[in-house]
Design a protein around this motif. Structure first.
Motif, PDB file in Angstrom:
ATOM      1  N   LYS A  14       0.881  -1.165   0.000  1.00 11.10           N
ATOM      2  CA  LYS A  14       0.000   0.000   0.000  1.00 11.10           C
ATOM      3  C   LYS A  14       0.918   1.214   0.000  1.00 11.10           C
ATOM      4  N   VAL A  15       0.783   2.056  -1.021  1.00 12.56           N
ATOM      5  CA  VAL A  15       1.647   3.225  -1.163  1.00 12.56           C
ATOM      6  C   VAL A  15       0.817   4.501  -1.177  1.00 12.56           C
ATOM      7  N   LYS A  16       1.479   5.609  -0.862  1.00 11.50           N
ATOM      8  CA  LYS A  16       0.818   6.913  -0.845  1.00 11.50           C
ATOM      9  C   LYS A  16       1.455   7.803  -1.900  1.00 11.50           C
ATOM     10  N   CYS A  17       0.621   8.364  -2.762  1.00 10.40           N
ATOM     11  CA  CYS A  17       1.097   9.259  -3.816  1.00 10.40           C
ATOM     12  C   CYS A  17       1.666  10.530  -3.178  1.00 10.40           C
ATOM     13  N   PRO A  18       2.868  10.953  -3.581  1.00 10.71           N
ATOM     14  CA  PRO A  18       3.463  12.156  -2.997  1.00 10.71           C
ATOM     15  C   PRO A  18       2.767  13.453  -3.416  1.00 10.71           C
ATOM     16  N   ASP A  19       2.022  13.426  -4.520  1.00  9.54           N
ATOM     17  CA  ASP A  19       1.361  14.642  -4.996  1.00  9.54           C
ATOM     18  C   ASP A  19      -0.013  14.857  -4.374  1.00  9.54           C
ATOM     19  N   CYS A  20      -0.847  13.804  -4.378  1.00  9.63           N
ATOM     20  CA  CYS A  20      -2.242  13.998  -3.960  1.00  9.63           C
ATOM     21  C   CYS A  20      -2.618  13.210  -2.706  1.00  9.63           C
ATOM     22  N   ASP A  21      -1.679  12.481  -2.108  1.00  4.37           N
ATOM     23  CA  ASP A  21      -1.893  11.690  -0.889  1.00  4.37           C
ATOM     24  C   ASP A  21      -2.911  10.565  -1.059  1.00  4.37           C
ATOM     25  N   ASN A  22      -3.180  10.164  -2.295  1.00  7.67           N
ATOM     26  CA  ASN A  22      -4.060   9.026  -2.545  1.00  7.67           C
ATOM     27  C   ASN A  22      -3.334   7.741  -2.161  1.00  7.67           C
ATOM     28  N   GLU A  23      -4.035   6.820  -1.493  1.00  6.46           N
ATOM     29  CA  GLU A  23      -3.457   5.528  -1.140  1.00  6.46           C
ATOM     30  C   GLU A  23      -3.899   4.499  -2.166  1.00  6.46           C
ATOM     31  N   GLN A  24      -2.941   3.683  -2.611  1.00  5.92           N
ATOM     32  CA  GLN A  24      -3.207   2.727  -3.674  1.00  5.92           C
ATOM     33  C   GLN A  24      -2.382   1.473  -3.429  1.00  5.92           C
ATOM     34  N   THR A  25      -2.891   0.324  -3.842  1.00 10.14           N
ATOM     35  CA  THR A  25      -2.183  -0.941  -3.687  1.00 10.14           C
ATOM     36  C   THR A  25      -1.470  -1.291  -4.989  1.00 10.14           C
ATOM     37  N   VAL A  26      -0.181  -1.642  -4.884  1.00  8.41           N
ATOM     38  CA  VAL A  26       0.605  -2.043  -6.052  1.00  8.41           C
ATOM     39  C   VAL A  26       1.330  -3.347  -5.735  1.00  8.41           C
ATOM     40  N   PHE A  27       1.713  -4.079  -6.779  1.00 13.26           N
ATOM     41  CA  PHE A  27       2.465  -5.322  -6.628  1.00 13.26           C
ATOM     42  C   PHE A  27       3.949  -4.988  -6.596  1.00 13.26           C
ATOM     43  N   SER A  28       4.698  -5.634  -5.716  1.00 10.59           N
ATOM     44  CA  SER A  28       6.118  -5.297  -5.553  1.00 10.59           C
ATOM     45  C   SER A  28       6.948  -5.602  -6.799  1.00 10.59           C
ATOM     46  N   LYS A  29       6.483  -6.527  -7.632  1.00 13.49           N
ATOM     47  CA  LYS A  29       7.198  -6.861  -8.868  1.00 13.49           C
ATOM     48  C   LYS A  29       6.336  -6.496 -10.077  1.00 13.49           C
ATOM     49  N   ALA A  30       5.858  -5.275 -10.095  1.00 10.66           N
ATOM     50  CA  ALA A  30       4.991  -4.812 -11.183  1.00 10.66           C
ATOM     51  C   ALA A  30       5.735  -4.881 -12.517  1.00 10.66           C
ATOM     52  N   SER A  31       5.071  -5.395 -13.540  1.00 13.28           N
ATOM     53  CA  SER A  31       5.695  -5.529 -14.860  1.00 13.28           C
ATOM     54  C   SER A  31       5.286  -4.406 -15.808  1.00 13.28           C
TER      55      SER A  31
END
Length: 62
Positions: A14-31
């Protein structure tokens, strides 16, 4: 001969966008490049292995 199970080396983050503070889930090995759904900033870019994250990691799901 019995082989040991390999440890899972990938996870969802779960990461937080530095621009808009939106929280989003990403895969650690995103292709593919992962963009913020709100503002469109790149949050993760592929490197052939683990993705290069450009956002703050809030938590990790294993």
């Amino acid at each position: 001969m019995v082989r040991e199970a390999r440890a899972n080396r990938s996870s969802f983050l779960k990461v937080k966008c530095p621009d808009c503070d939106n929280e989003q889930t990403v895969f650690s090995k995103a292709s593919t490049t992962v963009k913020c759904v709100v503002c469109g900033r790149d949050l993760a870019t592929p490197t052939g292995g683990k993705a290069n994250l450009k956002a703050e990691i809030i938590s990790e799901f294993k």
